[in-house]
Motif scaffolding. Structure first.
Motif, PDB file in Angstrom:
ATOM      1  N   LEU A 201       0.838  -1.207   0.000  1.00 60.45           N
ATOM      2  CA  LEU A 201       0.000   0.000   0.000  1.00 60.45           C
ATOM      3  C   LEU A 201       0.867   1.250   0.000  1.00 60.45           C
ATOM      4  O   LEU A 201       0.639   2.188  -0.783  1.00 60.45           O
ATOM      5  N   LEU A 202       1.865   1.271   0.868  1.00 63.88           N
ATOM      6  CA  LEU A 202       2.732   2.443   0.959  1.00 63.88           C
ATOM      7  C   LEU A 202       3.502   2.672  -0.337  1.00 63.88           C
ATOM      8  O   LEU A 202       3.716   3.811  -0.754  1.00 63.88           O
ATOM      9  N   LYS A 203       3.923   1.581  -0.967  1.00 61.60           N
ATOM     10  CA  LYS A 203       4.658   1.700  -2.226  1.00 61.60           C
ATOM     11  C   LYS A 203       3.758   2.182  -3.371  1.00 61.60           C
ATOM     12  O   LYS A 203       4.259   2.702  -4.370  1.00 61.60           O
ATOM     13  N   ASN A 204       2.460   1.982  -3.227  1.00 60.07           N
ATOM     14  CA  ASN A 204       1.516   2.344  -4.290  1.00 60.07           C
ATOM     15  C   ASN A 204       0.831   3.685  -4.062  1.00 60.07           C
ATOM     16  O   ASN A 204      -0.136   3.999  -4.756  1.00 60.07           O
ATOM     17  N   ILE A 205       1.303   4.452  -3.096  1.00 60.38           N
ATOM     18  CA  ILE A 205       0.759   5.799  -2.901  1.00 60.38           C
ATOM     19  C   ILE A 205       1.453   6.742  -3.876  1.00 60.38           C
ATOM     20  O   ILE A 205       2.679   6.897  -3.853  1.00 60.38           O
ATOM     21  N   TYR A 206       0.667   7.347  -4.726  1.00 60.38           N
ATOM     22  CA  TYR A 206       1.220   8.259  -5.731  1.00 60.38           C
ATOM     23  C   TYR A 206       0.675   9.668  -5.516  1.00 60.38           C
ATOM     24  O   TYR A 206      -0.537   9.889  -5.480  1.00 60.38           O
ATOM     25  N   ILE A 207       1.593  10.594  -5.367  1.00 64.11           N
ATOM     26  CA  ILE A 207       1.286  12.016  -5.217  1.00 64.11           C
ATOM     27  C   ILE A 207       1.975  12.732  -6.372  1.00 64.11           C
ATOM     28  O   ILE A 207       2.847  12.175  -7.040  1.00 64.11           O
ATOM     29  N   SER A 214       7.338  10.818   1.755  1.00 62.74           N
ATOM     30  CA  SER A 214       7.711   9.418   1.983  1.00 62.74           C
ATOM     31  C   SER A 214       6.775   8.827   3.022  1.00 62.74           C
ATOM     32  O   SER A 214       6.244   9.532   3.880  1.00 62.74           O
ATOM     33  N   ALA A 215       6.578   7.506   2.930  1.00 60.39           N
ATOM     34  CA  ALA A 215       5.798   6.764   3.915  1.00 60.39           C
ATOM     35  C   ALA A 215       6.418   5.377   4.037  1.00 60.39           C
ATOM     36  O   ALA A 215       6.586   4.680   3.031  1.00 60.39           O
ATOM     37  N   LYS A 216       6.787   4.989   5.257  1.00 58.91           N
ATOM     38  CA  LYS A 216       7.484   3.708   5.403  1.00 58.91           C
ATOM     39  C   LYS A 216       7.172   3.082   6.759  1.00 58.91           C
ATOM     40  O   LYS A 216       6.954   3.773   7.751  1.00 58.91           O
ATOM     41  N   GLN A 243       6.956  17.559   2.516  1.00 57.30           N
ATOM     42  CA  GLN A 243       7.478  18.909   2.682  1.00 57.30           C
ATOM     43  C   GLN A 243       6.361  19.917   2.920  1.00 57.30           C
ATOM     44  O   GLN A 243       6.592  20.981   3.479  1.00 57.30           O
ATOM     45  N   LYS A 244       5.143  19.558   2.527  1.00 58.87           N
ATOM     46  CA  LYS A 244       4.006  20.466   2.687  1.00 58.87           C
ATOM     47  C   LYS A 244       2.925  19.810   3.541  1.00 58.87           C
ATOM     48  O   LYS A 244       2.678  18.605   3.444  1.00 58.87           O
ATOM     49  N   ASN A 245       2.259  20.622   4.351  1.00 57.80           N
ATOM     50  CA  ASN A 245       1.216  20.109   5.227  1.00 57.80           C
ATOM     51  C   ASN A 245       0.063  19.497   4.439  1.00 57.80           C
ATOM     52  O   ASN A 245      -0.490  18.459   4.832  1.00 57.80           O
ATOM     53  N   ALA A 246      -0.327  20.112   3.332  1.00 54.59           N
ATOM     54  CA  ALA A 246      -1.443  19.600   2.536  1.00 54.59           C
ATOM     55  C   ALA A 246      -1.132  18.231   1.943  1.00 54.59           C
ATOM     56  O   ALA A 246      -2.000  17.363   1.855  1.00 54.59           O
ATOM     57  N   VAL A 247       0.115  18.020   1.546  1.00 55.46           N
ATOM     58  CA  VAL A 247       0.517  16.732   0.992  1.00 55.46           C
ATOM     59  C   VAL A 247       0.480  15.658   2.082  1.00 55.46           C
ATOM     60  O   VAL A 247       0.036  14.525   1.846  1.00 55.46           O
ATOM     61  N   LEU A 248       0.922  16.008   3.276  1.00 57.29           N
ATOM     62  CA  LEU A 248       0.864  15.057   4.385  1.00 57.29           C
ATOM     63  C   LEU A 248      -0.580  14.650   4.671  1.00 57.29           C
ATOM     64  O   LEU A 248      -0.869  13.469   4.904  1.00 57.29           O
ATOM     65  N   ASP A 249      -1.482  15.599   4.646  1.00 57.61           N
ATOM     66  CA  ASP A 249      -2.898  15.289   4.868  1.00 57.61           C
ATOM     67  C   ASP A 249      -3.435  14.333   3.805  1.00 57.61           C
ATOM     68  O   ASP A 249      -4.208  13.415   4.096  1.00 57.61           O
ATOM     69  N   GLU A 250      -3.005  14.521   2.562  1.00 59.77           N
ATOM     70  CA  GLU A 250      -3.439  13.654   1.465  1.00 59.77           C
ATOM     71  C   GLU A 250      -2.926  12.230   1.661  1.00 59.77           C
ATOM     72  O   GLU A 250      -3.667  11.252   1.456  1.00 59.77           O
ATOM     73  N   ILE A 255      -3.680   6.404   3.323  1.00 64.94           N
ATOM     74  CA  ILE A 255      -3.302   5.292   4.198  1.00 64.94           C
ATOM     75  C   ILE A 255      -4.528   4.758   4.938  1.00 64.94           C
ATOM     76  O   ILE A 255      -4.740   3.543   5.021  1.00 64.94           O
ATOM     77  N   GLU A 256      -5.349   5.635   5.463  1.00 63.15           N
ATOM     78  CA  GLU A 256      -6.531   5.199   6.193  1.00 63.15           C
ATOM     79  C   GLU A 256      -7.518   4.461   5.278  1.00 63.15           C
ATOM     80  O   GLU A 256      -8.094   3.431   5.672  1.00 63.15           O
ATOM     81  N   GLU A 257      -7.698   4.951   4.061  1.00 59.64           N
ATOM     82  CA  GLU A 257      -8.565   4.253   3.107  1.00 59.64           C
ATOM     83  C   GLU A 257      -7.994   2.881   2.761  1.00 59.64           C
ATOM     84  O   GLU A 257      -8.730   1.886   2.634  1.00 59.64           O
ATOM     85  N   GLY A 258      -6.663   2.809   2.641  1.00 57.79           N
ATOM     86  CA  GLY A 258      -6.015   1.539   2.341  1.00 57.79           C
ATOM     87  C   GLY A 258      -6.167   0.531   3.463  1.00 57.79           C
ATOM     88  O   GLY A 258      -6.395  -0.663   3.217  1.00 57.79           O
TER      89      GLY A 258
END
Length: 370
Positions: A201-207, A214-216, A243-250, A255-258
């Motif tokens: 799931l983490l490897k398949n997160i695309y922004i 990063s997510a690990k 690097q950005k708060n909005a990206v972290l929220d996304e 992750i929660e949906e996954g």
């Protein structure tokens, strides 16, 4: 009579004391007492808190207030085979540089008040929040921070007027399935299979590829108690950054949906708790320009470095997130710091303490006399 110490010797002495007496987050009792005793020697007024460590001091006069923050806690980590408190992030240096500026400024005529915030618990991400709750920046217009930088970001003698920290989010989770005999895997719900699905799931997160993120997984514990038992239960931890708060929220939302989808797919219950969040930097252009001018004035243009971006995080940025009126920036001090921040053997060139104190003195003096 004892020998009179130079300004540099005083700062080095403070640093050595704090370095040799580290205390972890929320337990900085003796550190707080030591800072208070230094302020008593200076004749500077300060305020302690009845329910937590740390303190604030103030000099100058007038209705307008500017502030500088120094974090005072140490890390808990293994050093030479022993788990102990250790100042491997340089907060002992931050305290010393800020006290050095206070020593130089305490007798100057100032048109504004300067508030010195000696904040606990930066490493756990909660100290800044508690300071905000206690109103320490409600009447502050400009807030400044300071931190040593690793050598790959800044060499000794270079100073940046702004550190663009990234945002960070941390998670503890658990998987609740069913154990099974190694010969009868169909009778269980294998937690290890679920862990592999989470990793994928983490490897398949695309922004947006222009964004830094990063997510690990950082910890996995799955143990059936024997080599022939397939474990149904497991615990895991996760480190998520952007690097950005909005990206972290996304990323958090993905992750929660996954997790929900994986739980349904494998027929297990996945529980999770976001245990800590540190926002990314919200740097004020005005505050950064003030810092830039003070670096040039105090050290010369050859010491000025452009703003830097770093994947690390700092709870300093909670101040601006929770109090958007603040005009804030964190100054980065080049110190030839190696092998790196949070390394148990971290060292740096102590001349950076004097350089940092000089920049802060100039910055706060100019800001309080405008």
């Amino acid at each position: 009579m004892g020998q009179v110490r130079t300004y540099e010797e005083v700062i080095y002495g403070w640093f050595e004391h704090f370095h040799e007496n580290p205390e972890v987050s929320w337990k900085e009792v003796e550190t707080t007492k030591k800072i208070a005793s230094i302020l008593d020697e200076m004749g500077v007024n300060y305020k302690l808190f009845s329910d937590l460590t740390g303190l604030i001091a103030e000099i100058g006069q007038g209705k307008e207030v500017i502030a500088i923050r120094a974090d005072i806690d140490a890390l808990w980590q293994e050093v030479d085979g022993e788990m102990r408190a250790n100042h491997s992030c340089g907060h002992d240096a931050n305290i010393s540089m800020v006290l050095g500026a206070l020593l130089q400024l305490k007798d100057q005529p100032l048109n504004k008040r300067i508030r010195f915030i000696f904040q606990p618990a930066e490493e756990t991400g909660g100290g800044a929040i508690e300071m905000v709750k206690r109103g320490v920046v409600d009447d502050v217009s400009h807030l400044f921070g300071v931190h040593l930088r690793p050598i790959e970001e800044l060499p000794l003698g270079k100073i940046t007027p702004a550190i663009h920290h990234g945002a960070a989010l941390f998670l503890n989770g658990s998987i609740h399935g069913i154990d099974a005999h190694g010969a009868r895997p169909h009778q269980g719900k294998n937690a290890i299979d679920v862990i592999f699905a989470i990793q994928q799931l983490l490897k398949n997160i695309y922004i947006n590829p222009f964004e830094v993120y990063s997510a690990k997984l950082t910890k996995i514990v799955a143990d059936g108690g024997s080599t022939n038992i397939i474990p149904g239960n497991a615990t895991f931890s996760m480190d998520v950054r952007a690097q950005k708060n909005a990206v972290l929220d996304e990323i958090q939302q993905k992750i929660e949906e996954g997790f929900k989808s994986i739980g349904e797919m494998y027929g297990v219950k996945i529980c999770w708790d976001w245990v800590d969040k540190t926002p990314g930097a919200e740097v004020s252009e005005e505050a950064m320009k003030m810092a830039k001018a003070s670096i040039v004035e105090s050290l010369g243009v050859e010491c000025l470095e452009k703003p830097i971006s770093t994947p690390g995080s700092d709870d300093f940025h909670y101040y601006t997130v929770l109090r958007p009126h603040l005009k804030a920036t964190m100054i980065g001090i080049g110190a030839d710091l190696a092998p790196g921040l949070h390394h148990p053997k971290m060292t740096f060139n102590k001349e950076a303490l004097i350089t940092g104190a000089k920049v802060l003195t100039t910055l706060l003096s100019n800001a309080a006399k405008r």
